[in-house]
Design a protein around this motif. Structure first.
Motif, mmCIF file in Angstrom:
data_model
loop_
_atom_site.group_PDB
_atom_site.id
_atom_site.type_symbol
_atom_site.label_atom_id
_atom_site.label_comp_id
_atom_site.label_asym_id
_atom_site.label_seq_id
_atom_site.Cartn_x
_atom_site.Cartn_y
_atom_site.Cartn_z
ATOM 1 N N ASP A 1 0.837 -1.195 0.000
ATOM 2 C CA ASP A 1 0.000 0.000 0.000
ATOM 3 C C ASP A 1 0.878 1.254 0.000
ATOM 4 O OD1 ASP A 1 0.897 0.446 2.628
ATOM 5 O OD2 ASP A 1 -0.981 -0.201 3.561
ATOM 6 N N GLU A 2 0.256 2.406 0.182
ATOM 7 C CA GLU A 2 0.969 3.680 0.104
ATOM 8 C C GLU A 2 2.125 3.773 1.100
ATOM 9 O OE1 GLU A 2 0.730 6.553 -1.802
ATOM 10 O OE2 GLU A 2 -0.488 5.337 -3.133
ATOM 11 N N SER A 3 1.977 3.126 2.252
ATOM 12 C CA SER A 3 2.996 3.227 3.297
ATOM 13 C C SER A 3 3.968 2.059 3.308
ATOM 14 C CB SER A 3 2.314 3.340 4.668
ATOM 15 O OG SER A 3 1.502 4.503 4.727
ATOM 16 N N HIS B 1 2.990 -1.274 3.439
ATOM 17 C CA HIS B 1 2.457 -2.442 4.148
ATOM 18 C C HIS B 1 1.748 -3.359 3.152
ATOM 19 C CE1 HIS B 1 2.511 0.700 7.419
ATOM 20 N NE2 HIS B 1 3.236 -0.277 7.940
ATOM 21 N N ASP C 1 8.520 9.953 -2.940
ATOM 22 C CA ASP C 1 7.752 10.167 -1.716
ATOM 23 C C ASP C 1 8.694 10.019 -0.521
ATOM 24 O OD1 ASP C 1 6.041 10.182 0.444
ATOM 25 O OD2 ASP C 1 4.614 8.747 -0.395
ATOM 26 N N GLU D 1 8.119 10.985 2.485
ATOM 27 C CA GLU D 1 7.410 10.745 3.745
ATOM 28 C C GLU D 1 7.108 9.266 3.947
ATOM 29 O OE1 GLU D 1 3.305 12.074 6.094
ATOM 30 O OE2 GLU D 1 3.751 12.872 4.081
ATOM 31 N N HIS D 2 6.552 8.625 2.941
ATOM 32 C CA HIS D 2 6.099 7.237 3.098
ATOM 33 C C HIS D 2 6.984 6.227 2.376
ATOM 34 C CE1 HIS D 2 2.492 8.649 5.045
ATOM 35 N NE2 HIS D 2 2.196 9.412 4.008
#
Length: 406
Positions: free
Chosen positions: A29-31, A33, A345, A347-348
């Protein structure tokens, strides 16, 4: 500009949690996981295995971690994802290894070959046997009598859908380049050349380098295919500038790999790149490549997908390497600046896989950040020699090629 070594380490680190299932690598996913809504896809497992094999050769993760992750992928493709009854590889399985999509796709099989080739170069246990089997399945079932790619087959490797596609053919060229370099068998390079000659020097050139993506069984273009689904992730309507860029660099890899390359390889690589930039780059007034265009060169799907920018970076770097012309290096720097500004990205982790027409994160075609294949290898392809393939270049010390079946 991007520090390629640091960014490759960051991308490899982001991808580590994808090995959460013994069946293969999960969609992230975006992060970063694992996404429980997605099954384990063969194409993602293969692409991540390829990346971790390269990461092992480069030392991008601590200790033996990358080697262990590559071995995880080889085991998965030799186990749960493999149809040990009827042969070939399932499209996807559940996280506990039960078949979900039993379609046999040339696209996924090409990536199995790529992953196994990189695994062989990286010395991953089981990769040799996997490569031999995958090449045998591909040659027997997914190449027709003229050497062109059969897109998909039913589970029994019998009849498939009445469709042929440029996307699976493109990745088969990529896979055959890798197989030829790793095995030392130039016949795979010649098979790649035959596919490229048909689709690029014949079909794309006759359409002003707006390559049709979709065909019937006789390889007649289906120009209106998916007109009602223009943003399909694998089979979008119209011309896909990102694939023009990807084909451009693959032609240059072929040119560098063949003992007597035809002159059209470089000529067509230039033309594909020029057409992609003409119709795709900032075509709607906003920075970045649009996803698809119509047959009159107008934007259709204005989303910006990360893999298109990655392939633009790799193609510009490859053209600069082959020609020495500074205009291509100017493009490479322009694309790299776009990636750093809009896609990376911090941040993530990873790169945003999709942006809207104003370069804001979007989730229309893709959700999450499934893998790191395009981003990771583009950073290397833009900077390293055109041949041999990355895994062989990175292998130290250099070893003689192995014979198929050895």
């Amino acid at each position: 500009m991007i520090d390629a070594d640091a960014e490759c380490r960051r991308l490899a680190g982001f991808a580590r949690p994808s090995a959460a299932s013994p069946a293969g690598f999960w969609w992230l996913d975006e992060s970063g996981h694992p996404d429980p809504a997605e099954p384990v896809h063969t194409w993602i497992t293969a692409r991540m295995t390829h990346v971790f094999a390269l990461a092992h050769l480069r030392g991008d993760l601590p200790g033996s971690e990358a080697a262990e992750l590559a071995a995880h992928g080889i085991r998965a493709m030799s186990g749960a994802l493999r149809d040990d009854e009827l042969g070939g590889w399932y499209a996807s399985v559940s996280t506990d290894g039960e078949p979900i999509d039993t379609l046999k796709e040339a696209y996924a099989h090409a990536f199995v070959i790529l992953a196994a080739s990189s695994g062989v170069a990286a010395g991953v246990p089981g990769a040799d046997a996997l490569l031999d089997e995958a090449l045998g399945v591909m040659q027997q079932h997914f190449l027709d009598d003229s050497g062109r790619v059969v897109d998909s087959l039913e589970r029994d490797l019998g009849s498939g859908e009445a469709y042929r596609g440029a996307n699976s053919s493109m990745h088969t060229v990529e896979a055959f380049l890798a197989a030829g370099d790793v095995t030392g068998d130039g016949a795979w390079h010649q098979r790649a050349l035959a596919i490229a000659e048909h689709l690029i020097h014949d079909v794309a050139r006759s359409h002003g380098y707006d390559l049709p993506e979709h065909f019937d069984l006789s390889w007649s273009p289906l120009l209106d295919y998916n007109a009602d689904r223009p943003g399909d992730p694998f089979r979008p309507y119209g011309c896909t500038p990102g694939h023009l860029l990807e084909w451009s660099r693959l032609l240059l890899h072929l040119d560098a790999s063949l003992p007597q390359p035809p002159s059209w390889l470089v000529e067509d690589a230039r033309a594909l790149f020029a057409r992609a930039v003409e119709v795709g780059w900032s075509a709607d007034g906003e920075t970045g490549f649009v996803y698809t265009t119509s047959w009159d060169g107008k934007p259709v799907t204005r989303l910006r997908l990360h893999w298109v920018a990655a392939e633009a970076l790799a193609a510009a770097g490859a053209l600069h390497t082959r020609t020495g012309e500074t205009t291509y290096d100017d493009w490479r720097q322009r694309f790299e600046a776009y990636i750093e500004t809009h896609l990376v990205d911090r941040e993530h982790g990873n790169w945003h896989h999709e942006l809207d027409e104003h370069n804001r994160p979007s989730h229309v075609v893709w959700h999450g950040k499934p893998d790191v294949y395009h981003a990771y290898q583009a950073l290397l392809l833009a900077r390293l020699p055109l041949a041999p393939v990355l895994s062989v270049q990175l292998r130290q010390p250099q070893e003689p090629p192995r014979e198929v079946g050895s």
